[in-house]
Design a protein around this motif. Structure first.
Motif, short mmCIF file in Angstrom:
data_model
loop_
_atom_site.label_atom_id
_atom_site.label_comp_id
_atom_site.label_asym_id
_atom_site.label_seq_id
_atom_site.Cartn_x
_atom_site.Cartn_y
_atom_site.Cartn_z
N UNK A 103 30.95 58.13 29.28
CA UNK A 103 29.52 57.81 29.38
C UNK A 103 28.80 58.87 30.21
N UNK A 104 29.37 59.26 31.34
CA UNK A 104 28.73 60.26 32.19
C UNK A 104 28.61 61.60 31.47
N UNK A 105 29.64 61.99 30.74
CA UNK A 105 29.59 63.25 29.99
C UNK A 105 28.51 63.19 28.92
N UNK A 106 28.40 62.04 28.26
CA UNK A 106 27.37 61.88 27.22
C UNK A 106 25.97 61.98 27.81
N UNK A 107 25.76 61.33 28.95
CA UNK A 107 24.44 61.34 29.58
C UNK A 107 24.05 62.73 30.07
N UNK A 108 25.03 63.55 30.38
CA UNK A 108 24.74 64.91 30.85
C UNK A 108 24.24 65.82 29.73
N UNK A 109 24.31 65.35 28.48
CA UNK A 109 23.76 66.14 27.37
C UNK A 109 22.27 65.91 27.20
N UNK A 110 21.69 64.94 27.92
CA UNK A 110 20.25 64.68 27.85
C UNK A 110 19.53 65.69 28.73
N UNK A 117 22.29 62.92 18.23
CA UNK A 117 22.77 61.54 18.16
C UNK A 117 23.92 61.30 19.13
N UNK A 118 23.70 60.35 20.03
CA UNK A 118 24.76 59.86 20.92
C UNK A 118 25.05 58.43 20.51
N UNK A 119 26.24 58.18 19.96
CA UNK A 119 26.57 56.87 19.41
C UNK A 119 27.68 56.19 20.19
N UNK A 120 27.45 54.94 20.52
CA UNK A 120 28.51 54.11 21.10
C UNK A 120 29.22 53.43 19.93
N UNK A 129 27.11 63.78 11.22
CA UNK A 129 25.73 63.59 11.67
C UNK A 129 25.65 63.15 13.12
N UNK A 130 26.79 62.92 13.75
CA UNK A 130 26.83 62.44 15.13
C UNK A 130 27.27 63.56 16.06
N UNK A 131 26.59 63.70 17.18
CA UNK A 131 26.90 64.77 18.13
C UNK A 131 27.88 64.34 19.21
N UNK A 132 27.69 63.11 19.72
CA UNK A 132 28.54 62.62 20.81
C UNK A 132 28.94 61.18 20.51
N UNK A 133 30.21 60.87 20.78
CA UNK A 133 30.71 59.51 20.60
C UNK A 133 31.22 58.97 21.94
N UNK A 134 30.81 57.76 22.25
CA UNK A 134 31.34 57.02 23.40
C UNK A 134 31.99 55.76 22.85
N UNK A 135 33.23 55.54 23.14
CA UNK A 135 33.92 54.35 22.65
C UNK A 135 33.85 53.23 23.69
N UNK A 136 33.42 52.05 23.25
CA UNK A 136 33.31 50.92 24.18
C UNK A 136 33.29 49.61 23.38
N UNK A 137 34.31 48.80 23.52
CA UNK A 137 34.40 47.55 22.77
C UNK A 137 33.86 46.37 23.59
N UNK A 138 32.58 46.47 23.97
CA UNK A 138 31.95 45.39 24.72
C UNK A 138 31.54 44.27 23.77
N UNK A 139 31.27 43.09 24.34
CA UNK A 139 30.86 41.96 23.53
C UNK A 139 29.46 42.20 22.97
N UNK A 140 29.30 42.00 21.68
CA UNK A 140 28.01 42.22 21.02
C UNK A 140 27.01 41.15 21.49
N UNK A 141 25.78 41.56 21.86
CA UNK A 141 24.79 40.57 22.33
C UNK A 141 24.48 39.52 21.27
N UNK A 142 24.38 38.28 21.69
CA UNK A 142 24.01 37.18 20.81
C UNK A 142 22.80 36.46 21.37
N UNK A 143 22.18 35.64 20.54
CA UNK A 143 21.05 34.83 20.97
C UNK A 143 21.46 33.37 21.00
#
Length: 443
Positions: A16-23, A156-159, A177-191
């Motif tokens: 995540x930190x490496x991805x954010x440093x591309x901004x 494109x920075x894609x999680x 088409x994607x420049x940076x990938x961050x892998x993270x299997x967090x719980x998908x937001x629900x309503x």
């Protein structure tokens, strides 16, 4: 998965930190909306201030979390947020002056003018379901503007989250088409499920009586739309062409009320631009070719909406005045939510020769007066509150519904509108509304 695609994927993985440093400073950042939000990136996005980044603008829509970069004015010189649809965190942050609302219709909201006018680099922060063997990922829960940003050359920075459903339509993204990938299997937001009360049920039944078998429907989310969906379960051969795909629509498909057999566009398939709801909804759309997610600029285009068979649009409003003006996104000058696709779908439905557009609201609500006491006020008013945004103009309103009935305003004079709207106002306020109409010569 091909060797080249697999290698390309691995080469783009960053922390995540490496991805954010591309901004970079002055980037125009677009965050994917609602359930598609890249939560791990946004939770740490404020850290780019430590990297010396300044002058970025971020455009978002319906943020799901209480992000530091939004709520803390300390970061406003690094990231100024422009929201298309306010959530509670945006409403709070608005008071600090580090966020602002961007008025627009959803179908025409994304344009190069947003960032090109300042010669900014376009950056997309998004989420994707896992890559397939052919090197394609899926934008999963939405492609309202995300795919369009990629088409226009965004960085494109894609999680990538394996828990996201894989969906079809304009959601496909190739690894190239994607420049940076961050892998993270967090719980998908629900309503959480919104319970249906007596008022919701009455409104839902009024609207359902007006919906013919074979109609194509658009619904939102909340107590009233949920009640409408419940009341439509006895219908036959309904179709779905909507902005937001919801749990209520899953219910209608599974009970057989929706089969999309009479649609004129994408017959046999449900059309939306994003999905948001329960895990059950996400499981339903996963790898399901009968649900197609399309560009928001196409799905919500009133010309496209109006081509559907017996198109029915159902939206809600905060306040309606005796002229028929609908304030659906602000309370006075305070931005509460957003325009979204209300005008898109309401006008689109009326472009259909047999179409119908409904605006639904409770007849009353409770607010605090100057003494801090809760009092009941009418939501049908002589005139909108000072500074209120008109989400749907009096020229574009069709049917208005409360728990006291349903009236049609389209093509009617102001005098007729006054009489009809007062007839569905709460009885305790009808005399007062009549008095104010005469006093202000609203006829």
């Amino acid at each position: 998965m091909t060797v080249n695609a697999n290698g390309a994927y691995k080469s783009k993985i960053k922390t995540i930190d490496e991805a954010l440093k591309t901004i970079k400073s002055k980037d125009f950042i677009i965050a994917a909306m609602a359930g598609s939000e890249p939560i791990p990136l946004l939770e740490k996005l404020h850290k780019i201030k430590e990297y010396g980044v300044r002058g970025c603008e971020l455009s978002n829509c319906l943020p799901m979390r209480d992000y530091e970069f939004i709520k803390n004015p300390h970061y406003s010189d690094t990231i100024f947020t422009a929201g298309w649809f306010y959530s509670p965190v945006m409403r709070k942050a608005h008071d600090f002056g580090n966020v602002s609302f961007a008025p627009q219709h959803l179908h025409s909201s994304f344009t190069k003018r947003l960032y090109a006018r300042d010669n900014r680099r376009l950056v997309l922060l998004c989420t994707c379901a896992s890559m397939d063997k052919h090197g394609y990922l899926s934008l999963s829960l939405g492609t309202t503007y995300e795919r369009q940003a990629i088409d226009e050359g965004a960085y494109v920075i894609a999680v990538v989250n394996s828990k996201l459903p894989r969906t079809f339509g304009d959601t496909l993204v190739h690894i190239s088409e994607i420049d940076v990938i961050v892998e993270s299997d967090y719980k998908v937001p629900t309503l959480p499920e919104v319970p249906i009360n007596d008022k919701d049920q009455k409104i839902g039944e009024f609207i359902a009586e007006m919906v013919e078998d074979g109609s194509t429907i658009q619904l939102g989310i909340g107590g009233i739309p949920n009640a409408v969906a419940k009341a439509l379960k006895s219908k036959k051969h309904l179709g779905i062409h909507t902005e937001m795909f919801t749990d209520g629509m899953v219910d209608l498909i599974q009970c057989g009320a929706v089969d999309n057999s009479h649609k004129t566009i994408y017959r046999g398939q449900s059309i939306a631009t994003f999905a948001l709801g329960s895990q059950r909804l996400y499981d339903f759309i996963d790898d399901n070719p009968s649900v197609i997610l399309k560009y928001g600029k196409w799905t919500n285009n009133p010309y496209i909406v109006g081509q559907n068979h017996k198109m029915v649009s159902i939206n809600t409003s905060i306040e309606v005045d005796l002229f028929g003006q609908c304030a659906s996104e602000s309370i006075g000058s305070m931005q509460f939510s957003g325009t979204g696709g209300q005008t898109d779908t309401a006008v689109g439905a009326q472009n259909c020769s047999e179409g119908k557009s409904f605006i639904a609201l409770y007849s009353t609500t409770k607010v605090k007066n100057e003494e801090g006491e809760k009092v009941t006020i009418s939501k049908i008013v002589p005139m909108l509150k000072h500074g209120a945004a008109v989400s749907l103009s009096r020229n574009d309103v069709d049917y208005v519904v409360t728990e006291y009935g349903i009236v049609r305003l389209r093509g009617r004079t102001i005098k007729e509108r006054v009489e009809r709207l007062i007839s569905i106002a709460h009885p305790d306020f009808r005399d007062e509304l009549s008095f104010e109409a005469k006093k202000n010569r609203i006829w």
